[in-house]
Design a protein around this motif. Structure first.
Motif, short mmCIF file in Angstrom:
data_model
loop_
_atom_site.label_atom_id
_atom_site.label_comp_id
_atom_site.label_asym_id
_atom_site.label_seq_id
_atom_site.Cartn_x
_atom_site.Cartn_y
_atom_site.Cartn_z
N PHE A 133 0.85 -1.19 0.00
CA PHE A 133 0.00 0.00 0.00
C PHE A 133 0.88 1.24 0.00
O PHE A 133 1.77 1.39 0.84
CB PHE A 133 -0.91 0.01 1.23
N MET A 134 0.66 2.09 -0.99
CA MET A 134 1.44 3.32 -1.09
C MET A 134 0.56 4.52 -0.84
O MET A 134 -0.60 4.55 -1.24
CB MET A 134 2.07 3.45 -2.48
N ASP A 135 1.13 5.52 -0.21
CA ASP A 135 0.42 6.79 -0.06
C ASP A 135 1.46 7.91 0.02
O ASP A 135 2.48 7.77 0.67
CB ASP A 135 -0.44 6.76 1.21
N PHE A 183 -3.06 -8.67 5.02
CA PHE A 183 -3.21 -7.28 4.59
C PHE A 183 -4.68 -6.85 4.63
O PHE A 183 -5.01 -5.79 5.14
CB PHE A 183 -2.67 -7.10 3.17
N PHE A 184 -5.56 -7.73 4.12
CA PHE A 184 -6.96 -7.35 4.09
C PHE A 184 -7.64 -7.55 5.44
O PHE A 184 -8.51 -6.78 5.82
CB PHE A 184 -7.71 -8.14 3.02
N ALA A 185 -7.23 -8.59 6.17
CA ALA A 185 -7.90 -8.92 7.43
C ALA A 185 -7.56 -7.89 8.52
O ALA A 185 -8.45 -7.36 9.17
CB ALA A 185 -7.51 -10.33 7.88
N ASN A 186 -6.28 -7.63 8.73
CA ASN A 186 -5.96 -6.61 9.74
C ASN A 186 -4.85 -5.66 9.30
O ASN A 186 -3.68 -5.85 9.62
CB ASN A 186 -5.62 -7.24 11.11
N PRO A 187 -5.25 -4.65 8.53
CA PRO A 187 -4.31 -3.60 8.17
C PRO A 187 -3.87 -2.87 9.43
O PRO A 187 -4.68 -2.64 10.33
CB PRO A 187 -5.13 -2.69 7.25
N PHE A 229 -8.15 3.65 3.37
CA PHE A 229 -8.18 3.35 1.94
C PHE A 229 -8.97 2.08 1.66
O PHE A 229 -9.85 2.06 0.79
CB PHE A 229 -6.75 3.21 1.42
N LEU A 230 -8.68 1.03 2.43
CA LEU A 230 -9.39 -0.24 2.21
C LEU A 230 -10.88 -0.06 2.47
O LEU A 230 -11.72 -0.59 1.75
CB LEU A 230 -8.82 -1.31 3.12
#
Lengths: 426, 256
Positions: free
Chosen positions: B221-223, B236-240, B248-249
């Motif tokens: 993930f870039m920002d 990544f999806f379960a616990n950012p 973002f997600l």
């Protein structure tokens, strides 16, 4: 979609009857309202009136057979003048009994142009057509051609160089060795020639009497100036356009400077510079043919204009095309020749042909420096005191000949657009 | 998923980014990017628009020039040397958001162009490879058509085949499905998933989270020009962990 009939079951209907056929067309397009009807009637009447007046003058009361200008006077158009003078108008001061030479030169050039207009010829055949066509044309016009050794060496050098650049990726090793050999022979030979080791030897092809360029005139002059002017100006303009978009500041600066300088002055001033001022800067004893100087001036001038037209095409391409070519690993010449130019040139066919048509007519400005192109010989035909007083006929005739060439180019432009976009249309 | 089962620690790196920085004028578009891509690894890069994700992958084949740091591709360090850049581009295939097929060439010519001119492959061999790739992306019957005659999804599949024609070791995808009508996204993703399963090293900038779950070894993930967070897709999806990632997600998953 609230109709009772389910979608998909509907039959296509024929268009309303009153909009088809010639009557329907006329009603829709010419007489759709009172205003339109009146406009149509008035315009048709005007066209008929002008056309009948012109036909009366140019055909029904015209004189085709008079022996002198005096006999011609009083009636309609004096086409007898054209009959009397057409050989001078077409071929100028070229020795009278040799007029078959410029005639065949013109035919050769037209054949060359018509052949190269065909897209199927756009390969090595084009080189053959232009090589043979140009050789025949100039042999007929000059009567004798001397090919100096240095020119042969230069052609070897240039041919080898071009072969190496264009075919570097595809050529077999043996072919590549051939190009290297050409470049080597050309370069070494030229150096030896300049150092004076090789003699100034030349091949002479001299089947006919020599006619110098100052005696050339009429249609062949216009055709040569325009054809070779544009044939050289086109690749030159492409290079200028690419140079103007270059990332290298020096190349970019030179190209911008040249284009702006040339565009900033009238063609006439460039021609006068070439004919009057250039000889002053040359070492005494060396002369460059006036015709050649005019030809070079036309090339430089047309090159600058063509460059700007092509730049428009280059700028119209999306950035993605450049990036896709880069990402594949194509180098600059490959990217330019295979991806960028084929697309950019397609886009600029209409303005490019427009420029060509403009320059075909602009070549008549060489009359300023005393070269007898087609318009100028037509002009000279009026000078004869026996036939004084019929400028309309002569200029109309000249206009007609120019129109044939320019209209052909315009039609060709349409054909080319259609032909090149065949596959890309949906 | 297939991806998480592999142990990548012992596999060779094919792309290494060390302290890469890039500016557009005053704007710091990439700041201190460190990234190690193993052979066969599939990485999905996501992030809000303007976060530098496209710029990052475009730096790898020098469509963009970075100003500081090192980028090493297959052992070759990127420099201004043209030969060097062309060598890297031969190994790295790229697929663009807007397809960028050459509209004046047929599909077949689009595919064979680079093999013939860059790899100096005989035309017949190049055409054989091209046809087999067109079969793989399931449009061999379109070979003699022009790009303008194909649908968006078909064009993007051609673009993938065109990149594969050079037999690249690495594939870069720059939002390959963003310009497509929704019903065409799947046909392109299917081709990409197939490619991933065959072991291609892939870097994909995409918001297709289904694709990330299916094939990615790692999601980045870039920002604002930084790599904020990276992890295996499940985690990544379960616990950012980062707040920005969560935000973002939340936004993109909400829309799907």
């Amino acid at each position: 979609m609230t109709d009772a009939m389910p979608v998909g079951d509907r039959k296509p209907l024929a268009p309303p009857v009153d909009e088809t056929g010639p009557l329907g067309w006329a009603r829709k397009n010419l007489f759709s309202s009172w205003g339109n009807g009146i406009t149509t009637v008035v315009l048709v009447a005007a066209v008929v009136w002008i056309a009948s007046w012109f036909l009366e003058w140019a055909l029904f009361t015209a004189n085709f057979t008079a022996a002198t200008g005096a006999e011609c006077r009083g009636g309609g158009a004096c086409w007898a003048l054209i009959r009397e003078k057409f050989r001078y108008i077409f071929f100028g001061s070229f020795p009278y009994e040799q007029h078959w030479r410029p005639l065949f030169a013109v035919i050769t050039m037209l054949a060359m142009l018509v052949l190269s207009a065909d897209r199927r010829m756009w390969n090595w055949r084009l080189l053959v057509i232009w090589g043979v066509g140009s050789f025949v044309t100039f042999l007929l016009m000059f009567g004798q051609i001397h090919i100096p050794l240095s020119l042969i060496l230069f052609v070897a050098l240039a041919g080898g160089g071009i072969g190496l650049t264009l075919r570097s990726a595809l050529a077999a090793p043996s072919e590549r060795m051939g190009y290297y050999a050409l470049v080597g022979i050309g370069a070494v030979g030229l150096v030896l020639r300049i150092l004076g080791v090789l003699p100034s030897w030349s091949i002479a092809i001299a089947p006919l009497s020599y006619v110098e360029t100052s005696l050339w005139g009429g249609l062949p002059v216009t055709l040569i100036l325009a054809t070779y002017g544009l044939a050289f100006a086109f690749p030159y303009g492409v290079l200028l356009a690419l140079g103007r978009r270059s990332n290298l500041p020096l190349i970019k600066g030179l190209c911008v400077g040249f284009i702006e300088l040339i565009r900033g002055v009238p063609l006439i001033s460039l021609l006068i510079m070439a004919s009057v001022m250039l000889p002053l800067f040359l070492p005494s004893g060396t002369t460059i043919d006036k015709f050649l100087r005019a030809q070079v001036a036309v090339i430089l001038f047309a090159g600058a204009y063509i460059a700007e037209v092509i730049r428009g095409g280059l700028q119209s391409l999306p950035k993605g095309q450049f990036e896709a070519a880069d990402a594949m690993g194509l180098n600059y010449p490959q990217k330019t020749l295979l991806i960028i130019l084929p697309q950019a040139l397609r886009v600029v066919i209409p303005p490019l042909i427009n420029t060509f048509i403009g320059f075909f007519k602009d070549t008549s400005l060489v009359l300023i420096i005393g070269i007898f192109d087609f318009l100028n010989t037509a002009n000279q035909a009026l000078v004869d005191p026996n036939w004084a007083g019929f400028p309309g006929e002569v200029y109309l005739f000249a206009a007609f000949v120019y129109f044939i060439f320019c209209f052909s180019m315009s039609r060709y432009s349409k054909y080319l657009e259609f032909e090149l976009n065949k596959g890309t249309r949906r | 998923m297939a991806a998480t089962a592999r142990d990548l620690s012992k596999v060779e790196s094919v792309i290494q980014l060390k302290g890469v920085n890039k500016w557009y004028g005053q704007f710091h578009v990439l700041s201190d990017i460190n990234l190690d891509v193993k052979e066969g690894e599939k990485i999905v890069i996501c992030g809000p628009s303007g976060s530098g994700k496209s710029t990052l992958i475009r730096c790898i084949n020098r469509l963009e020039e970075h100003q500081r740091g090192d980028i090493v591709v297959h052992g070759v360090t990127l420099s201004n040397d043209v030969k060097n850049i062309e060598a890297i581009r031969r190994e790295v295939g790229m697929v663009f958001q807007s397809f960028n097929l050459f509209p004046h060439l047929t599909i077949l010519d689009n595919l064979t162009l680079a093999p013939i001119w860059v790899k100096k492959m005989p035309k017949k061999d190049a055409e054989e490879i091209a046809m087999s790739l067109l079969k793989r992306v399931r449009i061999p019957e379109q070979a003699l058509k022009y790009p303008g005659q194909l649908s968006g999804g078909q064009q993007q599949r051609v673009a993938i085949a065109r990149a594969l024609c050079m037999r690249p070791k690495i594939m870069l995808f720059d939002e390959p499905t963003s310009a497509l009508d929704p019903e065409m996204v799947k046909e392109v993703l299917d081709v990409m998933i197939e490619l991933a399963r065959e072991g291609m090293t892939m870097l994909c900038v995409t918001h297709e989270m289904g694709f990330a779950r299916a094939v990615a070894d790692r999601v980045i993930f870039m920002d604002r020009g930084e790599i904020v967070e990276q992890n295996e897709p499940e985690a990544f999806f379960a616990n950012p962990r980062n707040e920005r990632t969560k935000l973002f997600l939340g936004q993109i998953l909400h829309n799907h």
